[in-house]
Structures are given as structure tokens and as C-alpha cells.
Design a protein around this motif. Sequence first.
Motif, PDB file in Angstrom:
ATOM      1  N   GLU A  23       0.820  -1.204   0.000  1.00 39.54           N
ATOM      2  CA  GLU A  23       0.000   0.000   0.000  1.00 39.54           C
ATOM      3  C   GLU A  23       0.862   1.264   0.000  1.00 39.54           C
ATOM      4  N   GLU A  24       1.980   1.222   0.704  1.00 40.17           N
ATOM      5  CA  GLU A  24       2.890   2.370   0.712  1.00 40.17           C
ATOM      6  C   GLU A  24       3.498   2.597  -0.667  1.00 40.17           C
ATOM      7  N   GLY A  30       1.493   6.227  -7.245  1.00 39.29           N
ATOM      8  CA  GLY A  30       0.211   6.563  -7.869  1.00 39.29           C
ATOM      9  C   GLY A  30      -0.473   5.361  -8.493  1.00 39.29           C
ATOM     10  N   ALA A  31      -0.283   4.191  -7.899  1.00 42.21           N
ATOM     11  CA  ALA A  31      -0.846   2.953  -8.447  1.00 42.21           C
ATOM     12  C   ALA A  31      -2.116   2.561  -7.702  1.00 42.21           C
ATOM     13  N   THR A  32      -2.984   1.857  -8.395  1.00 41.60           N
ATOM     14  CA  THR A  32      -4.174   1.290  -7.776  1.00 41.60           C
ATOM     15  C   THR A  32      -3.950  -0.201  -7.557  1.00 41.60           C
ATOM     16  N   ILE A  33      -4.743  -0.767  -6.658  1.00 44.37           N
ATOM     17  CA  ILE A  33      -4.598  -2.187  -6.308  1.00 44.37           C
ATOM     18  C   ILE A  33      -5.962  -2.861  -6.368  1.00 44.37           C
ATOM     19  N   VAL A 106      -9.377  -1.579   1.530  1.00 41.03           N
ATOM     20  CA  VAL A 106      -9.275  -2.992   1.915  1.00 41.03           C
ATOM     21  C   VAL A 106      -7.917  -3.365   2.519  1.00 41.03           C
ATOM     22  N   GLY A 107      -6.888  -2.591   2.240  1.00 41.10           N
ATOM     23  CA  GLY A 107      -5.556  -2.930   2.727  1.00 41.10           C
ATOM     24  C   GLY A 107      -5.496  -3.214   4.217  1.00 41.10           C
ATOM     25  N   PRO A 108      -6.008  -2.312   5.065  1.00 47.13           N
ATOM     26  CA  PRO A 108      -5.967  -2.577   6.504  1.00 47.13           C
ATOM     27  C   PRO A 108      -6.757  -3.821   6.918  1.00 47.13           C
ATOM     28  N   LEU A 109      -7.825  -4.140   6.179  1.00 47.44           N
ATOM     29  CA  LEU A 109      -8.615  -5.331   6.500  1.00 47.44           C
ATOM     30  C   LEU A 109      -7.821  -6.599   6.202  1.00 47.44           C
ATOM     31  N   VAL A 110      -7.148  -6.625   5.069  1.00 53.30           N
ATOM     32  CA  VAL A 110      -6.301  -7.780   4.735  1.00 53.30           C
ATOM     33  C   VAL A 110      -5.264  -7.985   5.835  1.00 53.30           C
ATOM     34  N   GLN A 111      -4.630  -6.893   6.241  1.00 49.25           N
ATOM     35  CA  GLN A 111      -3.607  -6.986   7.275  1.00 49.25           C
ATOM     36  C   GLN A 111      -4.201  -7.391   8.621  1.00 49.25           C
ATOM     37  N   ARG A 186      10.173  -9.351  -2.793  1.00 47.01           N
ATOM     38  CA  ARG A 186      10.300  -8.733  -4.120  1.00 47.01           C
ATOM     39  C   ARG A 186       9.578  -7.395  -4.205  1.00 47.01           C
ATOM     40  N   LEU A 187       9.115  -6.900  -3.056  1.00 42.67           N
ATOM     41  CA  LEU A 187       8.405  -5.623  -3.077  1.00 42.67           C
ATOM     42  C   LEU A 187       9.304  -4.469  -3.496  1.00 42.67           C
ATOM     43  N   ALA A 188      10.583  -4.515  -3.133  1.00 43.31           N
ATOM     44  CA  ALA A 188      11.509  -3.462  -3.572  1.00 43.31           C
ATOM     45  C   ALA A 188      11.655  -3.477  -5.087  1.00 43.31           C
ATOM     46  N   ASP A 189      11.637  -4.673  -5.684  1.00 40.76           N
ATOM     47  CA  ASP A 189      11.711  -4.783  -7.142  1.00 40.76           C
ATOM     48  C   ASP A 189      10.442  -4.242  -7.788  1.00 40.76           C
ATOM     49  N   LEU A 190       9.288  -4.535  -7.201  1.00 39.93           N
ATOM     50  CA  LEU A 190       8.032  -3.985  -7.705  1.00 39.93           C
ATOM     51  C   LEU A 190       8.077  -2.464  -7.666  1.00 39.93           C
TER      52      LEU A 190
END
Length: 198
Positions: A23-24, A30-33, A106-111, A186-190
Motif C-alpha cells: 500500500e505504501e 500513484g498505483a491502484t490495487i 481494503v488494505g488494513p482489512l487484509v492486514q 520482491r516488493l523493492a523490485d516492484l
Amino acid sequence: MPHIDYFFSTLSPFTYLAGNRLEEIAEARGATITYKPMDILALFPRTGGIVPQERHPSRLEYRMQEIKRWAKKTGMPMNPRPAHSPTNAAPSSYAIIAAQLSGGNVGPLVQAFLRAGWAEEKDIARDDVVRECLGNCGFDPSLADSGLLTGAETYAANLEEAVKRGVFGSPFYITDTDERFWGQDRLADLDAHLAGKL
């Protein structure tokens, strides 16, 4: 605007250890999820994997070491052998699907579901736990009931989509240009990819 399809399981310790970094990254770039919870135990045999309970001891030992190392690296509280693992991921997944359809964050709910299972010794298959997570994240707890049919259909569809799009584990991130990233490591690569550096 870049977009990320996020395939994951609420049973996955590595999805928990991703924390809120996705999410960060999305906010910074500027991306959507789109959140796509899936049945990881059904995914493994269809994509050449083995469910954890059937893996060789050497693989299980390494997995446990990695979980403990990542918990220390991230500073996240975690029980690598939680009381309710594995459990039925469907109820939490249906709730996430219903919450996403309702238009909330939804991000906080998943977490919350991941934290409940991996740090709080709660069974995320229980109705009271599902309702608690929904309520604590600002959603109507009744979504646990109202979204059952749509949740079941979408959960099954997410699995089929995952298989077709090359997903084989959790967490798994696919960009709108079909760049695929597997694992919280792999989040740094994303992030670099979304920044045009990779």
C-alpha cells in the motif's frame, strides 16, 4: 495510472510479513490495487507446488528459519506456529471480497486478518473473528453474511485467474504490463519497476 493485481492467501505467513509495504508503494507511485484472495492450498498442486504439510523436512526447516528472520527484520510480532494454522481461509476471503465491492479501503482489512492469524492466535475462520476484523477496519460486520454467494464465486474465479496468469504462490503481484513479482521479498523490485528503474 499503474495498476497492481494482488493475489494472496490469508493463510500465508509471507503475506503477513509484507505488512503494509504494498500500500505504501502504491501510494508513492500513484498505483491502484485490486485485491484477489485465492485458495492457496488448491493453487499449489495446480501449479507444480506442494502444500506445506507434504514438503520435505529440509524445506520446512528452511521455511521456518525464513519466517523467523523476516519477522525480526520487519519487527512484526509473529508466532511461526500459530494455534489455528492451517484453517479455512474462505470466510476471511469472502469478507475481503465483500469489503472491496463496498468501496472501502481494503488494505488494513487484509492486514487485520493476517495479523489475527499470525500474531493474535485467532481463528480467522470463525464468524466472530471475521466480524471483529470488519468492524475494526470501518466496515459493516454484516458483510460477513451478505457477501457469501458473491464471495464464493469471486474466490473461485480468483483461483482460476491466478492459474491462467502464472501465479504460483502468495503474495504475488502482477502489474498492468504483466510484470510478475512473487514474495514479500520482491516488493523493492516492484517499487523499482513502477518507478521505471527496473
